[in-house]
Structures are given as C-alpha cells and as structure tokens.
Design an enzyme around this catalytic site. Structure first.
Site, PDB file in Angstrom:
ATOM      1  N   ASP A   1       0.834  -1.199   0.000  1.00  0.00           N
ATOM      2  CA  ASP A   1       0.000   0.000   0.000  1.00  0.00           C
ATOM      3  C   ASP A   1       0.875   1.257   0.000  1.00  0.00           C
ATOM      4  O   ASP A   1       0.609   2.212  -0.721  1.00  0.00           O
ATOM      5  CB  ASP A   1      -0.912  -0.003   1.243  1.00  0.00           C
ATOM      6  CG  ASP A   1      -1.697  -1.301   1.354  1.00  0.00           C
ATOM      7  OD1 ASP A   1      -2.465  -1.607   0.430  1.00  0.00           O
ATOM      8  OD2 ASP A   1      -1.517  -2.019   2.354  1.00  0.00           O
TER       9      ASP A   1
ATOM     10  N   HIS B   1      -4.484  -3.548   6.702  1.00  0.00           N
ATOM     11  CA  HIS B   1      -4.288  -3.747   5.264  1.00  0.00           C
ATOM     12  C   HIS B   1      -5.633  -4.190   4.679  1.00  0.00           C
ATOM     13  O   HIS B   1      -5.904  -5.374   4.517  1.00  0.00           O
ATOM     14  CB  HIS B   1      -3.218  -4.812   5.018  1.00  0.00           C
ATOM     15  CG  HIS B   1      -3.118  -5.197   3.569  1.00  0.00           C
ATOM     16  ND1 HIS B   1      -2.733  -4.316   2.593  1.00  0.00           N
ATOM     17  CD2 HIS B   1      -3.382  -6.365   2.938  1.00  0.00           C
ATOM     18  CE1 HIS B   1      -2.754  -4.924   1.425  1.00  0.00           C
ATOM     19  NE2 HIS B   1      -3.157  -6.162   1.608  1.00  0.00           N
TER      20      HIS B   1
END
Lengths: 325, 325
Positions: free
Chosen positions: A159, A187
């Site tokens: 990410d 996440h």
C-alpha cells in the site's frame, strides 16, 4: 563465509511465492554477500507444484542459494528458520464475506504460530502477507507466546509503495523524491494512507498537490488498487506484492536509518491503539529485525476519523477469531 | 546521475516477461546505480494485460525504474532501446512439428529485426529468448543488416545453469564451484552440454563424476528439463528462464573477466561453424555488449559427434525460413 540464513516461505507454489522466491535467491532482500537456504511450505495438493518450483530454483544456479527444502509440515519448513514469510492463505471466493475469510484462515495461522514457537530459530522474524494479514499475524503471534511479540509483523508496504507511486506520478517526479508516506491501520479498504505527513522533494505533498484529489481519488486508488490490477491483468497482484515483501524484510534486516516505513506491528499502546493489536504504524528499523514505532506524528480531524475507522475494523476482526488466541 | 538505459522487453505480459521485468526493475541486471526505462511490447489482445503489468511495476516503486512504456508496435517499443529482450514468441501447440513452429514464428522476427534497425539506439544489444531462439535471432539479425551482426544473441544460459546445478548437486557442492560448463549449438534437444571441459572445484568434472552418468542421464536431463518442469509445475519454466536472461545480459553488460559463459552468437567461422550461424559457443564478455568467442577448446569423438548433430539441426532450421532473410 557468512553462515546461510534460513528463510521459510509459505504458499511457495502460489503466484506471490513464485515471484518472491526468485527475488530472495537473487540476493534482493539480504544482499549480495548473504547466502540463504529456502524452506518452502505448501499444502499437500501442491507438493508436486512446489517440487517444480524447487527444480526451477535449482535451474537458476543462484550463487547465494545454498539449499532448497520443501514440506507440507510447518514443523519441518520452519525448522531453525531465521526469517519467515507467511504468504499462503485461502483466497476469498465469490460471495464470501470478509468475516468468513477470517474464519477460514484463522486455523492455518494457529498451526503456523505454534510451529514457529516450537521449531524456529531464536532470532526468528516474521512477515505476514496472506490476507487478512493483520489478523492472521495476530493469531500466529498469540499462538507463539514464548516468541517476543515484536517479531510478528504484517505487510502494508505494498500500500505504501502504491501510494508513493501515485504521488510521484501526480507530481511528475521519481519515486525516490517521495518520503514519509505512511499507511496506518489495517491492510484493507479501511487503511489510511496519510498523505498529510508525506513529502515530495522535501516539501509537504499536501502543499504541492490538490487536496481534493488527495482526500478523494488518491486514497480511493490505494484502497482499491488490488481490484484494478485484477481487472487489468486477469490475475491478482503477485510480483508487486512479492516486491513489497522484499522491501519490508530488507529494511527490517538492514535498517532504514532516518527513513520511515509502514509496517503492521503489535502496538505498545502507541497512538491509543490497544496493546498487541497488529496495526500499521510509521516505523524506523534498526536492523536484524529491530525497529521502533515513531511516536508524535499528528493528525487533523480528517486523519483522526480515518484512523478510528481502521482501528474499529481491526477490533471487529479480532472478535471474529477471539476463540483462536 | 547516470543516464537511464532503455530496455525493451517483448512478450511482456507473458510468464517469462512477468518474471523478468521485476528482476530488471530491481537492478538485478544492470546494477544498483543504473536507472532504466522499461519499454514493453505485446500483441494487441494483450494490451489490457500489459497495462496491468505496468500498473504493478508502478506499484513496486522501484527506485531505479525511471519510466514504463508499452505498445503493440515494435517501432514504438524499440525506439532508442539500448538493450532488447526478445522474449515473446508463439508457443508450440499440440501436434505441431518443430518446422511448423519455426514457420509460425519467423515473420514476427522479420518485423522485429526491421524495427530494431529502424529505431533502436546505435549501441543496441539483443538477446533472443523466444523459441526457436537461435533461428529467430538469425531471422532478426538478417532483417537488420545495418546493425552489426554480433549485437544479436540468443539464450542458452538456462541450459548452462541447469547443467551447472546438476553437476553441483551430483558432486554435493555449491554451484559456485562449477566452472566452464559450456552449452554448444542449438537451444533444443540436440544441444551439447560439454561436461568434458567443465570443472568442479578446479578439477575436471569428468574425473570427479561417473562418465556413464555424464554421457547419459546428465545430458538427457539438460535436454529434457523443460518438459520435466511442465510435468511438475503444470506450467513451463518462467522464472528460471527469466533468471538466465538476466545472467546473460548482466554478463554481457558488466563483463565476465576470465570466466566463460554460453551464448548463442553469430559464428565468425569458429570451430568450422558457417559464418553468421547463431550457434552457442563459449564466450568471454568484455562489457557493454562486447565479447569474444573462445577458440581452441578440444572435443573427443563423443563431443565431435554431438557438435555435428546440433549444427546439422541449425542448418536444417535455417533452410525452413530461408525466404525470410
């Protein structure tokens, strides 16, 4: 000659595993002077496939690859392992709710946590990549009570890397110009990519790029990038996920100096996150698996709201599998 | 800052391409100080997939990756390219004869050869990976008459790496102990893996290992390894092929010193091989694409026979596509 590191990888015959193993064997993670022994774990139906992967690793004649082992038993695959990549997990199938996914995966990480405690090296350091990675990591950690909690981490670096690339592309600069682009929390789609504290060429990203884009499309793109990749490639992110795992573990091994990176790690109460929640924080790595959570980063109302949302999701996830810890 | 190298890769959305691109972007080929720009070529139906690959490359935020481009036109993808990996080719389908495969692929390499001549950088250096790679390379070379012939090479490094691994495993040593393990001729089942001149720990492999094994199972394993991988993995060699391409191009770029490596290159009449036949020889690389074919290596009757067989096959392959050059 430096003693080889024993590096275990689960889900070794899967797509992320396949990308990851060759990067590891090439020296991309532990450097050009550190030999490794790869110890691969797969489920019984994938034993033939993992044998094929072992053959291909052999066929690459990597100078640093001093051994290749594989097993369907974590007590074999994790034996004396110094570094463990928990990549394998059951994927989400059509119509499956996130809570179902969490329940399906939980038992895998119970067994793997117990095996880590039983057989891994005393300096073992773990990254959890298989989703839902924060909660899977939390389950494994709680099933290895004799291993220091801080050795269990989960991956939000993909990410972060995606966010860095988006900022760099938007600003028309190389990715090396972007710093302190931290992912907070889970996440998952609730993660908070904190552009407020990120810098581009040393100046705040928010002063250089349009705030409406940053609060809107930027965050949405990072949160939904996985689905976009599947749509384009017809397959989920594999090589970019493997690359992020290499980045996470390389930084943890070699250290980051003053640079901050995103890692999901057990909270020590930082930022009001309950102790031992596996939460992605800004971290500085001191090498050989040591790291500190960077305290004192400030959030505005927008950030505090995002932060609370992702923490609430993690708390909810934990409650789904509380019987497993 | 070093000027970025422009590196073109064909078949970029295929399995070898997917493994290769991330190794290149990570710096595994051109080193940690050499930025690159990746220029990917795919066929029109794969444009969506290659866009997905570009997104994942972006998502890895590689510090050395200074640009990502893709096209279905070789005149765009090869524009100013310094290094070209010709990976894409039509695979052999069921029931297809080798001569059919050669005819199917020929026209692709006519067009790519012409594009290399028309738009590539003046220092362009080419590796051909797509099979039948020697003959595909020969077609491309002949369609780029203004580019020096020696810039066109084809890959036998995967065979060499496989042979090195087999010798090392059999002798119970690391692959770094094996040297001078040269593959001669065609990248096909007729290739000659010359164990006679190979050494293990500085002594001849043939004095250390059983000659019946070397002449029999050893050679057969190298020649048939591709099929074994497919049998085990359910998919053809991808990451090991990509790794060999990295090795070939890294050695050509950085040089090998005294070390010999196998590369299929245009003969200059060496060992009686007709001029410009793309034949795998022992080579020493001097860097930046320079290399010399090592002369004076001796063969016994067994070796001379194998050498003649693989040369005859290459001559036959050329006759199938003689109208394309």
């Amino acid at each position: 000659m430096t003693q080889p590191l024993r590096v275990a990888v689960t889900g070794a015959a899967g797509n992320i595993g396949y990308s990851l193993l060759f990067r590891l064997a090439a020296g991309d993670c532990y450097g050009p002077d550190q030999p490794i022994i790869l110890q691969m774990l797969e489920i019984p139906p994938a034993m033939k496939a993992v044998e094929g992967v072992a053959m291909e690793l052999d066929d690459a004649a990597f100078p640093l690859l001093h051994g290749i082992e594989f097993s369907d038993d974590p007590n074999v695959a994790f034996k004396d392992a110094n570094q463990i990549f928990l990549v394998g997990s059951k994927p989400r199938s059509k119509g499956m709710e996130r809570s179902d996914l969490i329940r399906e995966n939980g038992p895998i990480f119970v067994g793997q946590g117990k095996a880590i405690q039983a057989v891994a090296a005393s300096d073992v350091f773990v990254i959890t990549v298989g989703n839902p990675c924060n909660t899977n990591c939390w389950i494994a950690m709680n099933n290895a009570p004799d291993v220091p909690n801080e050795r269990f981490t989960a991956m939000t670096r993909l990410d972060e890397n995606r966010a860095v690339a988006q900022l760099a592309n938007k600003a028309g600069v190389q990715t090396t110009e972007v710093a302190d682009m931290i992912i907070w929390g889970n996440h998952s789609a609730t993660q908070f990519p904190d552009y407020k504290n990120a810098t581009i060429g040393g100046t705040p990203a928010a002063s250089r790029l349009d705030e409406a884009w940053l609060q809107g499309d930027f965050i949405k793109t990072i949160q939904q990038r996985g689905a976009q990749i599947i749509e384009a490639r017809g397959a989920s992110s594999a090589a970019s996920a493997a690359s992020a795992a290499v980045d996470h573990m390389r930084d943890a091994w070699h250290g980051t100096g003053d640079r901050m990176v995103s890692m999901a790690v057990p909270s020590r109460g930082n930022y009001g996150v309950p102790e031992n929640t596996i939460f992605s924080f800004a971290c500085r790595c001191t090498g050989r698996g040591g790291y500190e959570i960077v305290d004192g980063i400030e959030f505005d109302a927008f950030g505090r709201d995002k932060f609370a949302t992702t923490l609430a999701e993690l708390t909810e996830e934990a409650s789904v599998v509380s019987d497993l810890v």
